[in-house]
Design a protein around this motif. Sequence first.
Motif, PDB file in Angstrom:
ATOM      1  N   GLY A   5      -6.805 -10.286  -5.399  1.00 60.00           N
ATOM      2  CA  GLY A   5      -5.495 -10.930  -5.376  1.00 60.00           C
ATOM      3  C   GLY A   5      -4.369 -10.045  -5.858  1.00 60.00           C
ATOM      4  O   GLY A   5      -3.288 -10.538  -6.212  1.00 60.00           O
ATOM      5  N   TYR A   6      -4.589  -8.733  -5.854  1.00 55.79           N
ATOM      6  CA  TYR A   6      -3.573  -7.811  -6.378  1.00 55.79           C
ATOM      7  C   TYR A   6      -2.383  -7.636  -5.433  1.00 55.79           C
ATOM      8  O   TYR A   6      -1.265  -7.369  -5.891  1.00 55.79           O
ATOM      9  CB  TYR A   6      -4.193  -6.448  -6.666  1.00 55.79           C
ATOM     10  CG  TYR A   6      -5.082  -6.395  -7.893  1.00 55.79           C
ATOM     11  CD1 TYR A   6      -5.225  -7.500  -8.723  1.00 55.79           C
ATOM     12  CD2 TYR A   6      -5.766  -5.232  -8.227  1.00 55.79           C
ATOM     13  CE1 TYR A   6      -6.031  -7.451  -9.847  1.00 55.79           C
ATOM     14  CE2 TYR A   6      -6.575  -5.173  -9.354  1.00 55.79           C
ATOM     15  CZ  TYR A   6      -6.704  -6.285 -10.159  1.00 55.79           C
ATOM     16  OH  TYR A   6      -7.496  -6.221 -11.276  1.00 55.79           O
ATOM     17  N   ASN A  47       0.812  -1.213   0.000  1.00 59.09           N
ATOM     18  CA  ASN A  47       0.000   0.000   0.000  1.00 59.09           C
ATOM     19  C   ASN A  47       0.848   1.267   0.000  1.00 59.09           C
ATOM     20  O   ASN A  47       0.448   2.279  -0.590  1.00 59.09           O
ATOM     21  CB  ASN A  47      -0.963  -0.034   1.189  1.00 59.09           C
ATOM     22  CG  ASN A  47      -2.094  -1.021   0.970  1.00 59.09           C
ATOM     23  OD1 ASN A  47      -3.026  -0.755   0.240  1.00 59.09           O
ATOM     24  ND2 ASN A  47      -1.979  -2.196   1.582  1.00 59.09           N
ATOM     25  N   LEU A  48       2.023   1.231   0.605  1.00 62.38           N
ATOM     26  CA  LEU A  48       2.953   2.352   0.488  1.00 62.38           C
ATOM     27  C   LEU A  48       3.391   2.532  -0.957  1.00 62.38           C
ATOM     28  O   LEU A  48       3.500   3.660  -1.451  1.00 62.38           O
ATOM     29  CB  LEU A  48       4.173   2.125   1.384  1.00 62.38           C
ATOM     30  CG  LEU A  48       4.015   2.461   2.860  1.00 62.38           C
ATOM     31  CD1 LEU A  48       5.209   1.945   3.652  1.00 62.38           C
ATOM     32  CD2 LEU A  48       3.870   3.969   3.058  1.00 62.38           C
ATOM     33  N   GLU A  49       3.641   1.422  -1.633  1.00 63.17           N
ATOM     34  CA  GLU A  49       4.015   1.480  -3.051  1.00 63.17           C
ATOM     35  C   GLU A  49       2.923   2.160  -3.858  1.00 63.17           C
ATOM     36  O   GLU A  49       3.194   3.013  -4.709  1.00 63.17           O
ATOM     37  CB  GLU A  49       4.274   0.064  -3.571  1.00 63.17           C
ATOM     38  CG  GLU A  49       4.439  -0.060  -5.074  1.00 63.17           C
ATOM     39  CD  GLU A  49       5.751   0.481  -5.615  1.00 63.17           C
ATOM     40  OE1 GLU A  49       5.928   0.501  -6.844  1.00 63.17           O
ATOM     41  OE2 GLU A  49       6.604   0.889  -4.797  1.00 63.17           O
ATOM     42  N   ARG A  50       1.671   1.815  -3.596  1.00 64.11           N
ATOM     43  CA  ARG A  50       0.560   2.421  -4.335  1.00 64.11           C
ATOM     44  C   ARG A  50       0.477   3.924  -4.106  1.00 64.11           C
ATOM     45  O   ARG A  50       0.100   4.681  -5.007  1.00 64.11           O
ATOM     46  CB  ARG A  50      -0.749   1.740  -3.937  1.00 64.11           C
ATOM     47  CG  ARG A  50      -0.823   0.282  -4.375  1.00 64.11           C
ATOM     48  CD  ARG A  50      -2.114  -0.387  -3.935  1.00 64.11           C
ATOM     49  NE  ARG A  50      -2.159  -1.762  -4.426  1.00 64.11           N
ATOM     50  CZ  ARG A  50      -2.215  -2.850  -3.646  1.00 64.11           C
ATOM     51  NH1 ARG A  50      -2.256  -2.703  -2.326  1.00 64.11           N
ATOM     52  NH2 ARG A  50      -2.245  -4.044  -4.185  1.00 64.11           N
ATOM     53  N   TYR A 104      -8.491  -4.366   4.787  1.00 65.70           N
ATOM     54  CA  TYR A 104      -9.513  -4.951   3.920  1.00 65.70           C
ATOM     55  C   TYR A 104      -8.939  -6.160   3.203  1.00 65.70           C
ATOM     56  O   TYR A 104      -7.726  -6.267   2.997  1.00 65.70           O
ATOM     57  CB  TYR A 104     -10.015  -3.918   2.911  1.00 65.70           C
ATOM     58  CG  TYR A 104     -10.668  -2.728   3.563  1.00 65.70           C
ATOM     59  CD1 TYR A 104     -11.990  -2.786   3.972  1.00 65.70           C
ATOM     60  CD2 TYR A 104      -9.941  -1.559   3.802  1.00 65.70           C
ATOM     61  CE1 TYR A 104     -12.594  -1.705   4.602  1.00 65.70           C
ATOM     62  CE2 TYR A 104     -10.531  -0.469   4.431  1.00 65.70           C
ATOM     63  CZ  TYR A 104     -11.859  -0.546   4.822  1.00 65.70           C
ATOM     64  OH  TYR A 104     -12.448   0.523   5.453  1.00 65.70           O
ATOM     65  N   ALA A 105      -9.844  -7.061   2.816  1.00 69.37           N
ATOM     66  CA  ALA A 105      -9.423  -8.278   2.119  1.00 69.37           C
ATOM     67  C   ALA A 105      -8.868  -7.937   0.743  1.00 69.37           C
ATOM     68  O   ALA A 105      -9.301  -6.987   0.088  1.00 69.37           O
ATOM     69  CB  ALA A 105     -10.604  -9.233   1.993  1.00 69.37           C
ATOM     70  N   TYR A 117      -6.465  -0.062  -2.541  1.00 70.26           N
ATOM     71  CA  TYR A 117      -5.740  -0.061  -1.266  1.00 70.26           C
ATOM     72  C   TYR A 117      -6.371  -1.083  -0.334  1.00 70.26           C
ATOM     73  O   TYR A 117      -7.578  -1.018  -0.068  1.00 70.26           O
ATOM     74  CB  TYR A 117      -5.792   1.311  -0.600  1.00 70.26           C
ATOM     75  CG  TYR A 117      -4.994   2.389  -1.294  1.00 70.26           C
ATOM     76  CD1 TYR A 117      -3.610   2.464  -1.134  1.00 70.26           C
ATOM     77  CD2 TYR A 117      -5.619   3.339  -2.085  1.00 70.26           C
ATOM     78  CE1 TYR A 117      -2.872   3.459  -1.764  1.00 70.26           C
ATOM     79  CE2 TYR A 117      -4.891   4.344  -2.724  1.00 70.26           C
ATOM     80  CZ  TYR A 117      -3.522   4.389  -2.557  1.00 70.26           C
ATOM     81  OH  TYR A 117      -2.799   5.376  -3.194  1.00 70.26           O
ATOM     82  N   THR A 118      -5.570  -2.011   0.173  1.00 66.39           N
ATOM     83  CA  THR A 118      -6.088  -2.984   1.132  1.00 66.39           C
ATOM     84  C   THR A 118      -5.940  -2.504   2.568  1.00 66.39           C
ATOM     85  O   THR A 118      -6.378  -3.178   3.502  1.00 66.39           O
ATOM     86  CB  THR A 118      -5.394  -4.346   0.958  1.00 66.39           C
ATOM     87  OG1 THR A 118      -3.966  -4.159   0.956  1.00 66.39           O
ATOM     88  CG2 THR A 118      -5.807  -4.992  -0.356  1.00 66.39           C
ATOM     89  N   ILE A 119      -5.312  -1.365   2.760  1.00 70.12           N
ATOM     90  CA  ILE A 119      -5.356  -0.633   4.025  1.00 70.12           C
ATOM     91  C   ILE A 119      -5.818   0.766   3.656  1.00 70.12           C
ATOM     92  O   ILE A 119      -5.142   1.471   2.908  1.00 70.12           O
ATOM     93  CB  ILE A 119      -3.990  -0.584   4.740  1.00 70.12           C
ATOM     94  CG1 ILE A 119      -3.461  -1.998   4.993  1.00 70.12           C
ATOM     95  CG2 ILE A 119      -4.111   0.169   6.070  1.00 70.12           C
ATOM     96  CD1 ILE A 119      -2.068  -2.024   5.601  1.00 70.12           C
ATOM     97  N   TYR A 120      -6.969   1.164   4.170  1.00 70.84           N
ATOM     98  CA  TYR A 120      -7.602   2.390   3.677  1.00 70.84           C
ATOM     99  C   TYR A 120      -8.519   2.950   4.756  1.00 70.84           C
ATOM    100  O   TYR A 120      -8.768   2.320   5.782  1.00 70.84           O
ATOM    101  CB  TYR A 120      -8.402   2.061   2.404  1.00 70.84           C
ATOM    102  CG  TYR A 120      -8.845   3.264   1.599  1.00 70.84           C
ATOM    103  CD1 TYR A 120      -7.920   4.054   0.927  1.00 70.84           C
ATOM    104  CD2 TYR A 120     -10.188   3.595   1.505  1.00 70.84           C
ATOM    105  CE1 TYR A 120      -8.321   5.135   0.164  1.00 70.84           C
ATOM    106  CE2 TYR A 120     -10.608   4.682   0.744  1.00 70.84           C
ATOM    107  CZ  TYR A 120      -9.673   5.457   0.084  1.00 70.84           C
ATOM    108  OH  TYR A 120     -10.062   6.539  -0.656  1.00 70.84           O
TER     109      TYR A 120
END
Length: 466
Positions: free
Chosen positions: A452-453, A207-210, A447-448, A434-437
């Motif tokens: 599968g990204y 998520n940091l990368e995103r 978040y799930a 983002y899977t952490i948002y």
Amino acid sequence: MLDASLVRDNVCAFAGSGGSVNGVGKFIKDYYSSGSPFIWLTRSGLCERADTLLSALRKAGHYGFDTLKLRVPQIHDDLYRMRTLDFDGESGNVNTVASRLEYNLTRAYFIYTSGLRFGLVNPDYIYNNFEKYEVDSVTVRFRRLSDLRVERPGQTFYTGAVRKAFVDSVGGYINSLHPHNDLYTLLVGRLSATHGDSAKRAKLLCNLERCRWRVKALPGEHTKYVEVNVPSYSLRAVDGDGVVMMRTICGALDTKTPLLASKITRMDVNPQWIVPKSISKGFCGNYAYMHKMGMFVFDKRKGKLAPEEVSPLKIAQGEQYIIQAGGPKNSLGRIIFRFDNGFSVFLHDTSSPWVFNRANRAASHGCVRVEKPYDLALFLLGDVDEKLKDRLKYSMTVDFINDADSLAKRKIDRKRLINSIPVNEPVPLFITYYTIYYGQGGGLEDYADVYGYDEVLWKSLKLFVK
């Protein structure tokens, strides 16, 4: 005695043999082979910016970079040897140490700066080589799932980084490259607490990368924008410190919502729905349902036809389309928000609001259904007069399909109806993953990884983060 020509040749050899990210190796080889000046070495030894860079690299772990893969221990040891003239057969003579130090400093500088400014991987490449589908028995292709078109480092960036190293503070320049947004800051703050939990750390690093990806089409920071995040099934409409948040329904696993960046330019009220071919075949022959749902057939030669005149063959050949009239039963709901994109997806209302109560809301054919379409419309319009608000509200609530008798039709105030509203100052739209948002309360939530990204991103990302 230091042999500048030998050092330069050695640096070029290192750059040619060591694979790296973001095209770093090629630029290093091109830079030094062209006779450009050393960045860190001087005739008298080393410049102070080498120490400044080493200090910054030691902090890289705080932002998720692997200091071992940036070769920080080796840089530290070689700086000590150069300063103390501590050369031996094992560590190498002065030319060997100087070559290795110049290369490792430059390599780490470029990887770290480009990684902070652009991220370490290209999301369009990662996600568009993720999901296979068969065209025929021998051909396999990948579905196009991303059109973020993020900025990537190139000659201009690396040349600018060299210039910054010579004339500016290396430390200050590196600090300026971090993303300037609250989500990034909050994720960095969480990172230090993940030691020992490799799965949680990997999720944070993805998520940091995103956060570091910045789209070409919409550069810079935006004070007003709309962000749809797939894993959280949520939409945040941000205007300065004000935030309007709502739930969304996104694409199912086999019809994923694409990641993209665009601008919302128009809203259409009570839109017609041209039913895709893949869905139309389920309606053919079900005439009672088509009548009930306000559907009709459009024939390219004959025009508008009754449901009974639908031809599955003509639907397949593109000679006929099933169309659902606008109104409360329309699958697009009462309003659709349009923006340029290559996937034919949009944000829109829904005739099935109960789906918003589900935890897993991956249920659409790729479009994003929004929970509070009227609130989103007002956000996009900004300061508008009450008359327009009234017309919009009326148009989104008036009943068309059920007004079958002439008396009901006469009750419709057609002067208050509105069909299309331009967004005079188009609002940036980002569909993200983002899977952490942010959660409904404003804090961060996990978040799930519904598509599968995270998994596919981590395979590439873990080469340079830890």
